[in-house]
Structures are given as structure tokens and as C-alpha cells.
Write a protein that holds these residues in place. Structure first.
Motif, PDB file in Angstrom:
ATOM      1  N   ARG A 195       0.822  -1.222   0.000  1.00 24.61           N
ATOM      2  CA  ARG A 195       0.000   0.000   0.000  1.00 24.61           C
ATOM      3  C   ARG A 195       0.850   1.264   0.000  1.00 24.61           C
ATOM      4  NH1 ARG A 195      -3.344  -1.736   5.268  1.00 24.61           N
ATOM      5  NH2 ARG A 195      -1.189  -2.274   5.830  1.00 24.61           N
ATOM      6  N   TYR A 254       0.229  -0.039  -7.895  1.00 26.33           N
ATOM      7  CA  TYR A 254       1.498   0.535  -7.453  1.00 26.33           C
ATOM      8  C   TYR A 254       2.673  -0.335  -7.897  1.00 26.33           C
ATOM      9  CZ  TYR A 254      -0.919   3.779  -4.242  1.00 26.33           C
ATOM     10  OH  TYR A 254      -1.693   4.772  -3.707  1.00 26.33           O
ATOM     11  N   TRP A 287       7.631   0.794  -2.564  1.00 27.66           N
ATOM     12  CA  TRP A 287       7.824   0.011  -3.791  1.00 27.66           C
ATOM     13  C   TRP A 287       9.121   0.417  -4.500  1.00 27.66           C
ATOM     14  CZ3 TRP A 287       6.140  -4.249  -6.072  1.00 27.66           C
ATOM     15  CH2 TRP A 287       4.897  -4.784  -5.724  1.00 27.66           C
ATOM     16  N   ARG A 294       3.414   3.414  -1.801  1.00 27.23           N
ATOM     17  CA  ARG A 294       4.007   3.595  -3.138  1.00 27.23           C
ATOM     18  C   ARG A 294       5.504   3.884  -3.069  1.00 27.23           C
ATOM     19  NH1 ARG A 294       6.420   3.669  -6.849  1.00 27.23           N
ATOM     20  NH2 ARG A 294       5.981   4.317  -8.990  1.00 27.23           N
ATOM     21  N   GLN A 333       3.281  -0.015 -11.659  1.00 27.02           N
ATOM     22  CA  GLN A 333       3.882   1.284 -11.972  1.00 27.02           C
ATOM     23  C   GLN A 333       5.353   1.324 -11.581  1.00 27.02           C
ATOM     24  OE1 GLN A 333       2.742   4.852  -9.605  1.00 27.02           O
ATOM     25  NE2 GLN A 333       1.991   5.678 -11.559  1.00 27.02           N
ATOM     26  N   LYS A 368      -5.046  -1.526  -5.236  1.00 29.49           N
ATOM     27  CA  LYS A 368      -4.071  -0.434  -5.309  1.00 29.49           C
ATOM     28  C   LYS A 368      -2.645  -0.969  -5.240  1.00 29.49           C
ATOM     29  CE  LYS A 368      -4.794   3.377  -3.004  1.00 29.49           C
ATOM     30  NZ  LYS A 368      -5.168   4.299  -1.892  1.00 29.49           N
TER      31      LYS A 368
END
Length: 267
Positions: free
Chosen positions: A60, A116, A65, A62, A119, A112
Motif C-alpha cells: 500500500r 502501485y 515500492w 508507493r 507502476q 491499489k
């Protein structure tokens, strides 16, 4: 030859652990991310050799990540060939009775988190293409909506939609995108109750309904097939395959069956 690498979310147990072991046994450099650090340590202990890595990751977050993928890529020789978006939670029961934070948690982790991850992984997958892949763990719950599973189904329908969209969006980059859609898999998720207002394990409800529970290793095999195949959806287990067939060829019959089915999982 350059060693290929795969990063797996939810790698501390279940499907993530089985997939890590499957790819490691075939010579891949394996990375796992999870909030369960003890679970990740257990996963790595089951993999021989040094071609393995673990990093704490809340999907969760971002920013987290970017950090964890950069660290994994550095450990793996500067490349990431495959991301498996596997981390997920189950939420079941009547929508009218679910607490808002249960809804938010399921949406944030299951949907989500996938967005994330995709992306954040994109520049690495583009750099290692052709041959790179984004594999998203969906579910039979992403094929047809069942009573008492509205939030979970929403996330898994969404995961399949993300996969289909990125399959088109990333085609020119030669990044493969696919969804793996299991039925009921023998993982710790089945030991949960679906929501905090229930005390009956999902596993018992599945058995009572006469549905099969597929070994987790079969999902790991399907992930391997997805990385090396050319389909968009990979259905794992008899339940998922039957549901996909019925949704395509007998939608009215499937709808009738779902509307008259047993009480929702999690209730």
C-alpha cells in the motif's frame, strides 16, 4: 547467460512461497517482499544457494515500492525480469455488515497494491524486455461475482482489468502481462473467517459446499506457464475453469446458480 530474476509480493507464505521455490529450483534469482519478516525468512530457508533476497514491503506504500525494487534489482545484478503481484487479503460477508476499514484494507492491498507494483516495476520490465513479464494474481472471484464477496470480487475483477489494460498498453514495450486466476487454493487464507463478525473458517465452508481445494504448487506452475506462455488469463483448478466456461457460454444459468447458492462465505 544472465541469470533471470523474479520479485514476488506476499512471499512469506502460501502462493508466494510456493512460487519462490518453483522459480529458484529452475535457476532464477528470487526476491520476496512481505510485511511478514519471519515468514520471508522461512521462505528463504527453503531455498538453497545464494540467489535469493527478501525485503519488507507494504504494497500500500508507493514510496516503499521504489525502494524495495531498487534494492532487489541491485542484488539481482541490475535487472528485474518478472514481477508477481501476489500479496492479497480476503474479505467476505454481507456488504451491509462490513466495517469501512475492512473494505478499505481489501481495496488498498488487493487492487491499489497491484497498480502501485506495476507502476514501480515498469522501468525495470521495459529494460529487460523482451521476455519480461508482469503476472497479477487474480482469482475465480474475478470471473463471476458471488454473494457475500462483493468487495473481494471487486478487487479481483479489477486485477483482471488492470492486466487486460496493461497487456494493450505495454505491448509496444514487449512486456508480457497476464492474470493467474485460481479457485480455492490450500493456503493460510482459507484458515481465515472472511470478516471479523464471523468465527467459521472459510476452509470449512468450502468443504461443506463440496468444492475442491487445489494444491498451492499448481498455482506456482501456472505462474511459470504465464511467464513463458502467451495467454492473458490462466485458470487454475476445476472451480475456476468451470466458472470461466459458464460465464462465457452459459451466463444466464451461472447467474441463476449464483443467486440460489449457499449462504455467503464469511457469514
Amino acid at each position: 547467460m544472465t541469470q533471470r530474476s523474479i520479485f514476488i509480493t506476499g512471499g512469506g507464505s502460501g502462493i508466494g512461497r510456493a512460487t519462490a521455490r518453483h522459480f529458484a529450483a529452475r535457476g532464477w534469482f528470487v526476491g520476496v517482499g512481505d510485511i511478514n519478516e519471519a515468514g520471508m525468512a522461512e521462505t528463504l530457508a527453503l531455498i538453497s544457494g545464494e540467489a535469493k533476497w527478501a525485503g519488507r514491503l507494504d504494497v500500500r506504500d508507493r514510496a516503499a515500492w521504489d525502494k524495495v525494487l531498487a534494492e532487489f534489482a541491485a542484488a539481482a545484478g541490475g535487472r528485474i525480469d518478472v514481477l508477481l503481484n501476489n500479496a492479497g487479503v480476503g474479505t467476505g460477508g454481507s456488504l451491509a455488515e462490513l466495517d469501512p476499514d475492512e473494505i478499505d484494507r481489501c481495496l488498498d492491498i488487493n487492487l491499489k497494491g497491484v497498480l502501485y507494483g506495476a507502476q514501480a516495476a515498469y522501468p525495470y520490465l521495459k529494460a529487460s524486455a523482451p521476455g519480461s513479464a508482469l503476472i497479477n494474481l487474480a482469482s475465480a472471484a474475478g470471473i463471476a461475482g458471488s454473494a457475500g464477496m462483493s468487495v473481494y470480487c471487486a478487487t479481483k475483477f479489477g486485477v483482471r482489468a488492470v492486466s487486460e489494460s496493461l497487456d494493450a498498453e505495454w505491448a509496444e514495450d514487449k512486456i508480457k502481462v497476464a492474470s493467474v486466476c485460481p479457485g480455492f487454493i490450500d493456503t493460510p487464507l482459507l484458515n481465515g473467517t472472511g470478516n471479523r463478525k464471523s468465527n467459521e473458517p472459510i476452509r470449512e465452508r468450502v468443504k461443506a459446499a463440496g468444492l475442491e481445494i487445489t494444491p498451492v504448487e499448481r498455482v506456482a506452475e501456472a505462474v511459470w506457464e504465464a511467464v513463458h506462455g502467451d495467454k492473458l488469463d490462466y485458470f487454475v483448478g476445476a472451480t475456476a475453469r468451470r466458472m470461466a466456461f459458464a460465464k462465457r457460454w452459459m451466463p444466464a444459468r451461472l447467474r441463476k446458480q449464483l443467486r440460489s447458492s449457499v449462504r455467503p462465505l464469511g457469514q
